[in-house]
Design an enzyme around this catalytic site. Sequence first.
Site, PDB file in Angstrom:
ATOM      1  N   ASN A   9       0.863  -1.172   0.000  1.00 43.67           N
ATOM      2  CA  ASN A   9       0.000   0.000   0.000  1.00 43.67           C
ATOM      3  C   ASN A   9       0.907   1.231   0.000  1.00 43.67           C
ATOM      4  OD1 ASN A   9      -1.862   2.027   0.425  1.00 43.67           O
ATOM      5  ND2 ASN A   9      -2.249   1.503   2.566  1.00 43.67           N
ATOM      6  N   TRP A  10       0.990   1.891  -1.153  1.00 48.12           N
ATOM      7  CA  TRP A  10       1.923   3.002  -1.298  1.00 48.12           C
ATOM      8  C   TRP A  10       1.422   4.295  -0.665  1.00 48.12           C
ATOM      9  CZ3 TRP A  10       3.761   2.688  -7.130  1.00 48.12           C
ATOM     10  CH2 TRP A  10       4.350   1.434  -7.345  1.00 48.12           C
ATOM     11  N   LYS A  11       0.160   4.323  -0.272  1.00 50.45           N
ATOM     12  CA  LYS A  11      -0.437   5.521   0.331  1.00 50.45           C
ATOM     13  C   LYS A  11      -0.207   6.730  -0.584  1.00 50.45           C
ATOM     14  CE  LYS A  11      -0.118   3.381   4.838  1.00 50.45           C
ATOM     15  NZ  LYS A  11       0.052   3.565   6.290  1.00 50.45           N
ATOM     16  N   HIS A  95      -9.425   1.319   5.323  1.00 51.10           N
ATOM     17  CA  HIS A  95      -8.134   1.485   6.003  1.00 51.10           C
ATOM     18  C   HIS A  95      -8.306   2.446   7.178  1.00 51.10           C
ATOM     19  CE1 HIS A  95      -3.947   2.619   6.696  1.00 51.10           C
ATOM     20  NE2 HIS A  95      -3.607   1.521   6.042  1.00 51.10           N
ATOM     21  N   GLU A  97      -6.686   4.873   8.149  1.00 46.85           N
ATOM     22  CA  GLU A  97      -6.513   6.282   7.802  1.00 46.85           C
ATOM     23  C   GLU A  97      -7.769   6.845   7.149  1.00 46.85           C
ATOM     24  OE1 GLU A  97      -1.760   5.471   7.352  1.00 46.85           O
ATOM     25  OE2 GLU A  97      -2.963   5.748   5.536  1.00 46.85           O
ATOM     26  N   GLU A 167      -5.066  -4.721  10.894  1.00 41.28           N
ATOM     27  CA  GLU A 167      -4.049  -3.701  11.082  1.00 41.28           C
ATOM     28  C   GLU A 167      -4.290  -2.979  12.400  1.00 41.28           C
ATOM     29  OE1 GLU A 167      -2.272  -2.155   7.057  1.00 41.28           O
ATOM     30  OE2 GLU A 167      -4.183  -1.210   7.442  1.00 41.28           O
ATOM     31  N   GLY A 173       2.860   2.543  10.863  1.00 41.11           N
ATOM     32  CA  GLY A 173       3.809   3.634  10.694  1.00 41.11           C
ATOM     33  C   GLY A 173       4.569   4.014  11.949  1.00 41.11           C
ATOM     34  N   SER A 213       3.534  -1.881  10.396  1.00 41.87           N
ATOM     35  CA  SER A 213       4.994  -1.915  10.537  1.00 41.87           C
ATOM     36  C   SER A 213       5.575  -3.276  10.174  1.00 41.87           C
ATOM     37  CB  SER A 213       5.413  -1.497  11.952  1.00 41.87           C
ATOM     38  OG  SER A 213       5.066  -0.144  12.192  1.00 41.87           O
ATOM     39  N   GLY A 234       3.036  -1.095   4.314  1.00 38.67           N
ATOM     40  CA  GLY A 234       3.069   0.326   4.027  1.00 38.67           C
ATOM     41  C   GLY A 234       4.451   0.787   3.633  1.00 38.67           C
ATOM     42  N   GLY A 235       5.168   1.417   4.582  1.00 37.08           N
ATOM     43  CA  GLY A 235       6.454   2.036   4.280  1.00 37.08           C
ATOM     44  C   GLY A 235       7.464   1.110   3.636  1.00 37.08           C
TER      45      GLY A 235
END
Length: 254
Positions: A9-11, A95, A97, A167, A173, A213, A234-235
């Site tokens: 997930n590149w956000k 999600h 967010e 999640e 993050g 994470s 994610g990251g």
Amino acid sequence: MRTPLLAGNWKMYKTTGEARELVEGLLHGLGDVGDRKVLVCPPFTALQTVRDLVQGTPIALGAQDVYIEPQGAFTGAISPVMLRDLGCAYVIVGHSERRAIFGEGDELIGKKVRAALAHDLTPILCVGETKPQRDAGQAETVVIAQVRAALTGMTPEQIGRIVIAYEPVWAIGTGDTATPADAQAMHETIRRILGDMAGSDTAATINILYGGSVKPDNIDDLMAQPDIDGALVGGASLKADSFLRIVHFLSPQE
């Protein structure tokens, strides 16, 4: 047996040029992934660029969100029809967010799941508790309620087409990760609830991913758990080398 799914997930990262560079790096190092599925979910602006690169490769394309209508006067929204037209096979729904920053509630998220299914998109339904909820001993209650709210009224066949991503919000993050044992316990609970709603045979086929994470140095331990069927990353999905290490996780026998 469930085929593991490793999803990036590149956000809100990556211009079209940066997206091209990342995908080219992934394709260069991907190798044989016949025993697992690989997915990238770029921002909307990079979907077409990435589609052209991954066509005919083992990498599938997904989007990060979708609206509930096929078309209409919904400024800034993107429809399931548009995502299918761009070659998407998956879409992330609910999600944390989207829930926390954009105020999306369970009712809207449930409608998005149904809209995705109606247009042959596989929804990745995200669920998870906040740190205060976990500290108060409410984690399981919160997650069960989110699953039930999104899927109530669906047929077993519909539920069987959904991917769940657990999640824990406090791990996204932050560098903190649920221990493999804690993650497994929640995944086992989610599968039990899916069994209550759709039958144990259907529940046994559903991929339940862990997110929060996920990194190269914890993926092997997470994937060793019996009810963890992949990861929503994610990251660590924003660099080819780190995401490739996650994709090439080592199973216990290796």
